[in-house]
Design a protein around this motif. Structure first.
Motif, PDB file in Angstrom:
ATOM      1  N   ALA A 211     -44.616  74.546  12.101  1.00 45.33           N
ATOM      2  CA  ALA A 211     -44.869  75.938  12.371  1.00 45.33           C
ATOM      3  C   ALA A 211     -45.014  76.692  11.061  1.00 45.33           C
ATOM      4  CB  ALA A 211     -43.732  76.536  13.212  1.00 45.33           C
ATOM      5  N   SER A 212     -45.590  77.838  11.111  1.00 43.08           N
ATOM      6  CA  SER A 212     -45.803  78.658   9.909  1.00 43.08           C
ATOM      7  C   SER A 212     -44.975  79.915  10.020  1.00 43.08           C
ATOM      8  CB  SER A 212     -47.285  79.044   9.773  1.00 43.08           C
ATOM      9  OG  SER A 212     -47.712  79.732  10.942  1.00 43.08           O
ATOM     10  N   ALA A 213     -44.464  80.353   8.880  1.00 41.37           N
ATOM     11  CA  ALA A 213     -43.602  81.532   8.884  1.00 41.37           C
ATOM     12  C   ALA A 213     -44.415  82.797   9.066  1.00 41.37           C
ATOM     13  CB  ALA A 213     -42.828  81.595   7.578  1.00 41.37           C
TER      14      ALA A 213
ATOM     15  N   ILE B  51     -34.311  76.567   3.348  1.00 40.21           N
ATOM     16  CA  ILE B  51     -33.245  75.587   3.533  1.00 40.21           C
ATOM     17  C   ILE B  51     -33.693  74.567   4.574  1.00 40.21           C
ATOM     18  CG2 ILE B  51     -30.815  75.243   4.121  1.00 40.21           C
ATOM     19  CD1 ILE B  51     -30.340  78.200   3.488  1.00 40.21           C
ATOM     20  N   HIS B  52     -33.666  73.295   4.212  1.00 39.03           N
ATOM     21  CA  HIS B  52     -34.000  72.221   5.137  1.00 39.03           C
ATOM     22  C   HIS B  52     -32.722  71.814   5.889  1.00 39.03           C
ATOM     23  CE1 HIS B  52     -38.021  71.570   3.398  1.00 39.03           C
ATOM     24  NE2 HIS B  52     -37.432  71.877   2.233  1.00 39.03           N
ATOM     25  N   ILE B  53     -32.817  71.796   7.211  1.00 35.78           N
ATOM     26  CA  ILE B  53     -31.624  71.507   8.026  1.00 35.78           C
ATOM     27  C   ILE B  53     -31.935  70.417   9.061  1.00 35.78           C
ATOM     28  CG2 ILE B  53     -30.528  73.758   7.702  1.00 35.78           C
ATOM     29  CD1 ILE B  53     -31.701  74.574  10.406  1.00 35.78           C
ATOM     30  N   TYR B  54     -32.492  69.317   8.619  1.00 33.03           N
ATOM     31  CA  TYR B  54     -32.801  68.211   9.536  1.00 33.03           C
ATOM     32  C   TYR B  54     -32.216  66.876   9.075  1.00 33.03           C
ATOM     33  CZ  TYR B  54     -36.448  67.281   6.046  1.00 33.03           C
ATOM     34  OH  TYR B  54     -37.120  67.031   4.863  1.00 33.03           O
ATOM     35  N   ARG B  55     -31.504  66.853   7.961  1.00 35.94           N
ATOM     36  CA  ARG B  55     -31.005  65.588   7.418  1.00 35.94           C
ATOM     37  C   ARG B  55     -29.669  65.162   8.024  1.00 35.94           C
ATOM     38  NH1 ARG B  55     -33.141  68.331   2.844  1.00 35.94           N
ATOM     39  NH2 ARG B  55     -34.966  67.241   1.959  1.00 35.94           N
ATOM     40  N   GLN B  56     -28.975  66.041   8.728  1.00 37.66           N
ATOM     41  CA  GLN B  56     -27.700  65.705   9.351  1.00 37.66           C
ATOM     42  C   GLN B  56     -27.583  66.453  10.667  1.00 37.66           C
ATOM     43  OE1 GLN B  56     -25.564  66.921   5.818  1.00 37.66           O
ATOM     44  NE2 GLN B  56     -24.709  68.735   6.856  1.00 37.66           N
TER      45      GLN B  56
ATOM     46  N   SER C 125     -24.377  91.160   6.653  1.00 33.86           N
ATOM     47  CA  SER C 125     -25.334  90.831   5.601  1.00 33.86           C
ATOM     48  C   SER C 125     -26.750  91.211   6.044  1.00 33.86           C
ATOM     49  CB  SER C 125     -25.271  89.339   5.279  1.00 33.86           C
ATOM     50  OG  SER C 125     -26.269  88.996   4.344  1.00 33.86           O
ATOM     51  N   SER C 126     -27.532  91.697   5.100  1.00 40.10           N
ATOM     52  CA  SER C 126     -28.915  92.096   5.406  1.00 40.10           C
ATOM     53  C   SER C 126     -29.879  90.917   5.378  1.00 40.10           C
ATOM     54  CB  SER C 126     -29.375  93.160   4.405  1.00 40.10           C
ATOM     55  OG  SER C 126     -29.345  92.641   3.080  1.00 40.10           O
ATOM     56  N   ARG C 127     -29.442  89.759   4.979  1.00 40.65           N
ATOM     57  CA  ARG C 127     -30.325  88.597   4.935  1.00 40.65           C
ATOM     58  C   ARG C 127     -30.590  88.075   6.341  1.00 40.65           C
ATOM     59  NH1 ARG C 127     -29.736  84.854  -0.425  1.00 40.65           N
ATOM     60  NH2 ARG C 127     -29.593  86.547  -1.945  1.00 40.65           N
ATOM     61  N   GLU C 128     -31.817  87.669   6.574  1.00 40.90           N
ATOM     62  CA  GLU C 128     -32.238  87.133   7.865  1.00 40.90           C
ATOM     63  C   GLU C 128     -32.670  85.684   7.678  1.00 40.90           C
ATOM     64  OE1 GLU C 128     -35.359  89.730   9.073  1.00 40.90           O
ATOM     65  OE2 GLU C 128     -33.994  91.286   9.805  1.00 40.90           O
ATOM     66  N   TYR C 129     -32.193  84.838   8.604  1.00 37.60           N
ATOM     67  CA  TYR C 129     -32.502  83.404   8.555  1.00 37.60           C
ATOM     68  C   TYR C 129     -33.397  83.093   9.763  1.00 37.60           C
ATOM     69  CZ  TYR C 129     -28.652  83.191   5.205  1.00 37.60           C
ATOM     70  OH  TYR C 129     -27.825  83.392   4.107  1.00 37.60           O
ATOM     71  N   VAL C 130     -34.646  82.777   9.475  1.00 38.13           N
ATOM     72  CA  VAL C 130     -35.626  82.513  10.520  1.00 38.13           C
ATOM     73  C   VAL C 130     -35.725  80.999  10.721  1.00 38.13           C
ATOM     74  CG1 VAL C 130     -37.992  82.850  11.311  1.00 38.13           C
ATOM     75  CG2 VAL C 130     -36.866  84.604   9.918  1.00 38.13           C
ATOM     76  N   LEU C 131     -35.517  80.545  11.978  1.00 39.40           N
ATOM     77  CA  LEU C 131     -35.554  79.117  12.302  1.00 39.40           C
ATOM     78  C   LEU C 131     -36.955  78.729  12.708  1.00 39.40           C
ATOM     79  CD1 LEU C 131     -33.954  76.447  12.785  1.00 39.40           C
ATOM     80  CD2 LEU C 131     -33.654  77.225  15.144  1.00 39.40           C
ATOM     81  N   LEU C 132     -37.529  77.749  11.993  1.00 44.13           N
ATOM     82  CA  LEU C 132     -38.862  77.251  12.304  1.00 44.13           C
ATOM     83  C   LEU C 132     -38.903  75.744  12.083  1.00 44.13           C
ATOM     84  CD1 LEU C 132     -41.160  79.943  10.616  1.00 44.13           C
ATOM     85  CD2 LEU C 132     -40.802  79.618  13.082  1.00 44.13           C
TER      86      LEU C 132
ATOM     87  N   LYS D 237     -36.896  66.726  14.933  1.00 38.40           N
ATOM     88  CA  LYS D 237     -37.865  67.587  14.252  1.00 38.40           C
ATOM     89  C   LYS D 237     -37.316  68.017  12.899  1.00 38.40           C
ATOM     90  CE  LYS D 237     -39.948  69.610  18.419  1.00 38.40           C
ATOM     91  NZ  LYS D 237     -40.260  70.876  19.129  1.00 38.40           N
ATOM     92  N   ASN D 238     -38.193  68.349  12.017  1.00 38.94           N
ATOM     93  CA  ASN D 238     -37.797  68.807  10.679  1.00 38.94           C
ATOM     94  C   ASN D 238     -37.640  70.333  10.721  1.00 38.94           C
ATOM     95  OD1 ASN D 238     -38.011  66.167   9.843  1.00 38.94           O
ATOM     96  ND2 ASN D 238     -40.060  66.407   8.949  1.00 38.94           N
ATOM     97  N   TRP D 239     -36.431  70.759  11.082  1.00 41.48           N
ATOM     98  CA  TRP D 239     -36.161  72.183  11.165  1.00 41.48           C
ATOM     99  C   TRP D 239     -35.867  72.757   9.784  1.00 41.48           C
ATOM    100  CZ3 TRP D 239     -37.014  74.775  15.585  1.00 41.48           C
ATOM    101  CH2 TRP D 239     -37.026  74.056  16.790  1.00 41.48           C
ATOM    102  N   ARG D 240     -36.228  74.057   9.646  1.00 39.13           N
ATOM    103  CA  ARG D 240     -36.008  74.760   8.380  1.00 39.13           C
ATOM    104  C   ARG D 240     -35.489  76.166   8.667  1.00 39.13           C
ATOM    105  NH1 ARG D 240     -41.643  73.492   5.033  1.00 39.13           N
ATOM    106  NH2 ARG D 240     -41.524  71.217   5.116  1.00 39.13           N
ATOM    107  N   LEU D 241     -34.793  76.706   7.675  1.00 38.69           N
ATOM    108  CA  LEU D 241     -34.367  78.103   7.707  1.00 38.69           C
ATOM    109  C   LEU D 241     -35.073  78.846   6.572  1.00 38.69           C
ATOM    110  CD1 LEU D 241     -30.497  78.005   8.406  1.00 38.69           C
ATOM    111  CD2 LEU D 241     -32.281  78.838   9.940  1.00 38.69           C
TER     112      LEU D 241
END
Length: 263
Positions: free
Chosen positions: A261-263, A160-165, A250-257, A144-148
């Motif tokens: 799917a829609s954010a 961030i695209h996280i499906y290429r490796q 860190s206050s940043r949140e990384y949502v995995l979708l 699947k083409n996962w994203r953050l």
């Protein structure tokens, strides 16, 4: 007609002065022999002393030169030399034990044929930096083409695209990490997102394989959080869609979708 003892003595002493001087200087011996002391009184023959000398091993049993010389002529090699050294060490330990029975026995150091880790360290180095994480055998690229989706408060700041490796390393070290994080509470190699092929069996006994995302904390100082819960260190934690990941304080949140799917 025999001569009287006095007559014989008189005749011995009646030699010429040159003859007497010749005899007094050693009767033709060299000057070095005249200066050297003569042999002392001979000792009586001691048979036991000779037997003891014959029974005593040459060089106290160590380094028999004749034996080594004979072995050289018969094809003496390194293996034979090691055997002789082992025999000498054993004999030496026996002598020491006899002299001091309370002395501790020193065991020779055995060779260590285990893995030193140097080869793995060399192969797991990127640009001179040692990587703390190694991918498992079941590592696979995602299907699947996962994203953050990165949020700071209510605002999206990055995608961030996280499906290429099959693996993404996260941390402050920009040289080796795939997803750099600049927050000071994060470690240089903080965590990793790893895709793994998992085999599952359904209620009918059918086995199916799927590639799922996991996250692992690499013994970071301030931890990794999924949905505001700190995950165990150095253990894989399965991720699901819509999970919220945070690193350190860190206050940043990384949502995995996934892509569909829609954010």
């Amino acid at each position: 007609m025999s001569e009287s003892p006095d007559r014989r003595h008189y005749r011995r002493e009646s030699r010429s002065p040159r003859r007497r001087e010749y005899v007094s200087k050693g009767a033709g011996r060299s000057s070095s022999r005249r200066r050297s002391p003569g042999p002392g009184p001979s000792k009586p023959y001691d048979r036991e002393r000779d037997r003891e000398r014959d029974r005593r091993p040459r060089d106290n049993g160590y380094g028999d030169r004749e034996r080594v010389r004979d072995n050289d002529r018969k094809g003496y090699n390194e293996k034979d030399r090691e055997k002789e050294r082992a025999v000498d060490r054993k004999r030496y330990d026996g002598d020491v034990k006899r002299e001091d029975p309370d002395a501790p026995t020193i065991e020779p150091e055995k060779p260590n044929f285990g893995n030193s880790g140097l080869l793995a360290k060399e192969t797991n180095t990127i640009k001179g930096v040692e990587v703390k994480y190694n991918e498992p055998p079941e590592a696979r690229k995602p299907t699947k083409n996962w994203r953050l989706y990165v949020f700071k408060g209510s605002e999206q700041v990055d995608l961030i695209h996280i499906y290429r490796q099959s693996c993404y390393l996260i941390g402050r070290d920009t040289v080796i990490t795939d997803i750099p994080i600049a927050h000071p509470s994060c470690s240089k190699q903080h965590s990793a997102i790893q895709y793994r092929q998992i085999s599952e069996k359904n209620e009918y006994g059918d086995v199916t394989t799927t590639v799922k995302p996991f996250i692992i904390d690499l013994d970071s100082t301030n931890g990794t959080y999924v949905n505001d819960v700190e995950i165990p260190k150095s253990r894989y934690y399965e991720l699901r869609g819509s999970d919220v990941i945070k690193f350190g304080t860190s206050s940043r949140e990384y949502v995995l979708l996934a892509e569909d799917a829609s954010a």
